[in-house]
Write a protein that holds these residues in place. Sequence first.
Motif, PDB file in Angstrom:
ATOM      1  N   LEU A 227      52.949  81.953  43.772  1.00  0.00           N
ATOM      2  CA  LEU A 227      52.703  82.258  45.344  1.00  0.00           C
ATOM      3  C   LEU A 227      53.798  82.055  46.229  1.00  0.00           C
ATOM      4  CD1 LEU A 227      48.943  81.019  46.057  1.00  0.00           C
ATOM      5  CD2 LEU A 227      49.699  83.358  46.437  1.00  0.00           C
ATOM      6  N   ASP A 228      54.183  80.928  46.017  1.00  0.00           N
ATOM      7  CA  ASP A 228      55.490  80.580  46.786  1.00  0.00           C
ATOM      8  C   ASP A 228      56.566  81.640  46.862  1.00  0.00           C
ATOM      9  OD1 ASP A 228      57.147  78.775  48.902  1.00  0.00           O
ATOM     10  OD2 ASP A 228      58.466  78.704  47.058  1.00  0.00           O
ATOM     11  N   ILE A 229      56.785  82.084  45.700  1.00  0.00           N
ATOM     12  CA  ILE A 229      57.926  83.175  45.564  1.00  0.00           C
ATOM     13  C   ILE A 229      57.484  84.570  46.131  1.00  0.00           C
ATOM     14  CG2 ILE A 229      59.116  84.792  43.656  1.00  0.00           C
ATOM     15  CD1 ILE A 229      58.748  82.117  41.819  1.00  0.00           C
ATOM     16  N   LEU A 230      56.164  84.779  46.018  1.00  0.00           N
ATOM     17  CA  LEU A 230      55.642  86.097  46.586  1.00  0.00           C
ATOM     18  C   LEU A 230      55.832  85.926  48.077  1.00  0.00           C
ATOM     19  CD1 LEU A 230      52.469  86.459  44.328  1.00  0.00           C
ATOM     20  CD2 LEU A 230      54.552  88.157  44.509  1.00  0.00           C
ATOM     21  N   ARG A 231      55.497  84.860  48.813  1.00  0.00           N
ATOM     22  CA  ARG A 231      55.733  84.676  50.218  1.00  0.00           C
ATOM     23  C   ARG A 231      57.018  84.766  50.695  1.00  0.00           C
ATOM     24  NH1 ARG A 231      52.380  79.988  49.204  1.00  0.00           N
ATOM     25  NH2 ARG A 231      50.016  80.487  49.715  1.00  0.00           N
ATOM     26  N   ARG A 232      58.108  84.071  49.948  1.00  0.00           N
ATOM     27  CA  ARG A 232      59.472  84.071  50.124  1.00  0.00           C
ATOM     28  C   ARG A 232      59.994  85.417  50.330  1.00  0.00           C
ATOM     29  NH1 ARG A 232      62.483  81.140  45.842  1.00  0.00           N
ATOM     30  NH2 ARG A 232      60.398  79.997  46.132  1.00  0.00           N
ATOM     31  N   TYR A 233      59.535  86.362  49.511  1.00  0.00           N
ATOM     32  CA  TYR A 233      60.280  87.510  49.404  1.00  0.00           C
ATOM     33  C   TYR A 233      59.269  88.590  50.083  1.00  0.00           C
ATOM     34  CZ  TYR A 233      63.829  85.633  46.216  1.00  0.00           C
ATOM     35  OH  TYR A 233      64.708  84.606  45.693  1.00  0.00           O
ATOM     36  N   GLY A 234      58.165  88.306  50.630  1.00  0.00           N
ATOM     37  CA  GLY A 234      57.588  89.201  51.381  1.00  0.00           C
ATOM     38  C   GLY A 234      56.739  90.072  50.678  1.00  0.00           C
ATOM     39  N   ILE A 235      56.390  89.847  49.319  1.00  0.00           N
ATOM     40  CA  ILE A 235      55.586  90.560  48.453  1.00  0.00           C
ATOM     41  C   ILE A 235      54.357  90.532  48.258  1.00  0.00           C
ATOM     42  CG2 ILE A 235      55.404  91.775  46.031  1.00  0.00           C
ATOM     43  CD1 ILE A 235      58.355  90.548  45.579  1.00  0.00           C
ATOM     44  N   GLU A 236      53.413  91.483  48.832  1.00  0.00           N
ATOM     45  CA  GLU A 236      51.878  91.393  48.958  1.00  0.00           C
ATOM     46  C   GLU A 236      51.266  91.648  47.373  1.00  0.00           C
ATOM     47  OE1 GLU A 236      50.106  90.474  51.276  1.00  0.00           O
ATOM     48  OE2 GLU A 236      51.857  90.111  52.504  1.00  0.00           O
ATOM     49  N   VAL A 237      50.117  91.098  47.239  1.00  0.00           N
ATOM     50  CA  VAL A 237      49.077  91.370  46.188  1.00  0.00           C
ATOM     51  C   VAL A 237      47.896  91.505  46.554  1.00  0.00           C
ATOM     52  CG1 VAL A 237      50.627  89.915  44.472  1.00  0.00           C
ATOM     53  CG2 VAL A 237      48.856  88.757  45.690  1.00  0.00           C
ATOM     54  N   PRO A 238      46.957  92.091  45.885  1.00  0.00           N
ATOM     55  CA  PRO A 238      45.711  92.222  46.472  1.00  0.00           C
ATOM     56  C   PRO A 238      44.935  91.047  46.650  1.00  0.00           C
ATOM     57  CG  PRO A 238      45.948  93.765  44.492  1.00  0.00           C
ATOM     58  CD  PRO A 238      47.231  92.583  44.634  1.00  0.00           C
ATOM     59  N   ALA A 239      44.022  91.074  47.493  1.00  0.00           N
ATOM     60  CA  ALA A 239      43.335  89.667  48.013  1.00  0.00           C
ATOM     61  C   ALA A 239      42.607  89.117  46.978  1.00  0.00           C
ATOM     62  CB  ALA A 239      42.351  89.898  49.178  1.00  0.00           C
ATOM     63  N   ALA A 240      42.011  89.834  45.874  1.00  0.00           N
ATOM     64  CA  ALA A 240      41.294  89.205  45.021  1.00  0.00           C
ATOM     65  C   ALA A 240      42.281  88.442  43.895  1.00  0.00           C
ATOM     66  CB  ALA A 240      40.455  90.174  44.128  1.00  0.00           C
ATOM     67  N   VAL A 241      43.437  89.024  43.597  1.00  0.00           N
ATOM     68  CA  VAL A 241      44.374  88.220  42.915  1.00  0.00           C
ATOM     69  C   VAL A 241      44.994  87.059  43.686  1.00  0.00           C
ATOM     70  CG1 VAL A 241      46.735  88.462  41.962  1.00  0.00           C
ATOM     71  CG2 VAL A 241      45.026  90.545  41.710  1.00  0.00           C
ATOM     72  N   ARG A 242      45.350  87.302  45.101  1.00  0.00           N
ATOM     73  CA  ARG A 242      45.872  86.093  45.767  1.00  0.00           C
ATOM     74  C   ARG A 242      44.947  84.907  45.746  1.00  0.00           C
ATOM     75  NH1 ARG A 242      49.651  84.754  49.161  1.00  0.00           N
ATOM     76  NH2 ARG A 242      50.545  87.118  49.249  1.00  0.00           N
ATOM     77  N   ALA A 243      43.590  85.091  45.635  1.00  0.00           N
ATOM     78  CA  ALA A 243      42.404  84.276  45.739  1.00  0.00           C
ATOM     79  C   ALA A 243      42.572  83.388  44.278  1.00  0.00           C
ATOM     80  CB  ALA A 243      41.126  84.648  45.964  1.00  0.00           C
ATOM     81  N   GLN A 244      42.778  84.149  43.340  1.00  0.00           N
ATOM     82  CA  GLN A 244      42.909  83.563  41.947  1.00  0.00           C
ATOM     83  C   GLN A 244      44.216  82.832  41.805  1.00  0.00           C
ATOM     84  OE1 GLN A 244      41.475  86.101  38.581  1.00  0.00           O
ATOM     85  NE2 GLN A 244      41.975  87.923  40.035  1.00  0.00           N
ATOM     86  N   LEU A 245      45.065  83.228  42.343  1.00  0.00           N
ATOM     87  CA  LEU A 245      46.500  82.312  42.188  1.00  0.00           C
ATOM     88  C   LEU A 245      46.162  81.118  43.097  1.00  0.00           C
ATOM     89  CD1 LEU A 245      49.178  85.063  42.800  1.00  0.00           C
ATOM     90  CD2 LEU A 245      48.679  83.754  40.872  1.00  0.00           C
ATOM     91  N   GLU A 246      45.656  81.168  44.174  1.00  0.00           N
ATOM     92  CA  GLU A 246      45.474  79.967  44.923  1.00  0.00           C
ATOM     93  C   GLU A 246      44.147  78.953  44.372  1.00  0.00           C
ATOM     94  OE1 GLU A 246      43.844  81.864  48.528  1.00  0.00           O
ATOM     95  OE2 GLU A 246      46.005  82.116  49.653  1.00  0.00           O
ATOM     96  N   SER A 247      43.334  79.633  43.680  1.00  0.00           N
ATOM     97  CA  SER A 247      42.357  78.626  42.960  1.00  0.00           C
ATOM     98  C   SER A 247      42.962  78.108  41.708  1.00  0.00           C
ATOM     99  CB  SER A 247      41.269  79.348  42.811  1.00  0.00           C
ATOM    100  OG  SER A 247      41.274  80.357  41.797  1.00  0.00           O
ATOM    101  N   GLY A 248      44.015  78.658  41.116  1.00  0.00           N
ATOM    102  CA  GLY A 248      44.664  78.310  40.008  1.00  0.00           C
ATOM    103  C   GLY A 248      43.928  78.985  38.617  1.00  0.00           C
ATOM    104  N   ALA A 249      43.159  80.040  38.875  1.00  0.00           N
ATOM    105  CA  ALA A 249      42.326  80.840  37.833  1.00  0.00           C
ATOM    106  C   ALA A 249      43.203  81.641  37.075  1.00  0.00           C
ATOM    107  CB  ALA A 249      41.452  81.578  38.518  1.00  0.00           C
TER     108      ALA A 249
END
Length: 443
Positions: A227-249
């Motif tokens: 998630l940190d790498i995606l934020r640092r380089y300004g790369i978007e992922v679908p909301a559902a995938v971001r939620a799974q990354l945030e939850s550790g799923a």
Amino acid sequence: MSQPTPTSSPSLSDPRALLRHLYDVAVQRALPLHNTAASLPAPPKGRTVVLGAGKAGGAMAQAVEALWPADAPLSGLVVTRYHHTPPRPEGLAQRIEVVEASHPVPDAAGLQAAQRILQLTEGLTADDLVLCLISGGGSALLTLPCDGLTLEDKQRINRQLLESGAHIGEMNTVRKHLSAIKGGRLAAACAPARVVTLTISDVPGDDVSVIASGPTVPDASTCAEALDILRRYGIEVPAAVRAQLESGALETPKPGDERLHGHAVELIATPQQSLEAAAEAARALGLNVVVLSDEIEGESREVGKVHGALARSTALGRSSFTTPCVILSGGETTVTVRPRVEGQARGRGGRAGEFCLGLAQALGGQAGVWALAADTDGIDGVEDNAGALVTPDTLARAGEKGLKLTDHLARNDAYGFFESIGDLVITGPTHTNVNDFRAVLVL
């Protein structure tokens, strides 16, 4: 296309041929058939299934077929890059299927291959052996998006990562967590079978968890890091995938995971081994040799400028290096693609070409210095060249054609620059991959 064969007895009077000879020696050292026998396990009680991905996949599969006992069962599937399957030697029976797909941006063929590879893990037993053949390029070739991510999403994210300047470790941290097969997941799917991975390293430090995003080894990186790498380089992922990354799923199998217990990894070829082979060949020609490192990273043009400064000071007698000498290095540099100016064609080229632009700029036409930079897989980025050559008259010849090096750097157009002066290095696919090879000759 045939694999590079080292040229015979080049001399200091022909610097171009000498540099190409050193490159060919480095490539030869990394060819699978030369390196596989000592690492092959004994046939198991049950089946042997070969699975794999990478630019060297076709050649690795043929090496296993040539060395595996004829009376022992052998089957499987390996995916390699388009046009990277070597010609089949006469009389060698094909027991491992090889398919081709796109690199560096994945395509539907790679997706289908990854699905089939995962299917081949079904029904394995503790008596079976899975022999995994992994080499650089496997991340793009072995693409199987996680839930909530489409192939089109993966293609976009891959392109953005490639153009962002992110280094290979960062890119693969993201790839692992957005995949259903990378980051140890392929090995986990093979349980309870034993897994032996034979790998050719194309990454700085030979970290097997980074090579092809480590499909068969545990992964210490985390969803939070991705998630940190995606934020640092300004790369978007679908909301559902971001939620799974945030939850550790989407967390990957970690060190200590029981499903990976007892698995083995063998490095059969590395960048350092290829540099050492080139160094030995250079010494045989009477050259002093300096091997800087096989782990050099950074912006390609800036790394080129540093090499240029070293070579220039050596040519002027201001360094501790003694001429005639060759400065060797490897690793994986990056290219940050500059925004395209409206109405201007996008530049062409890869890491090796951009390195050469930076090197030529730093040398400023310095007498007595020649250089070659090329990717050991024979393809610089997505072009048809392996790399390029720099000579003492590079800038003068470019000027005669009205070329400005700074203009080509500004639009990442190394290919156009070196093609115009006839200094592209073209080898065709080499059927191996130990990443960047650079040789700077100072006479």
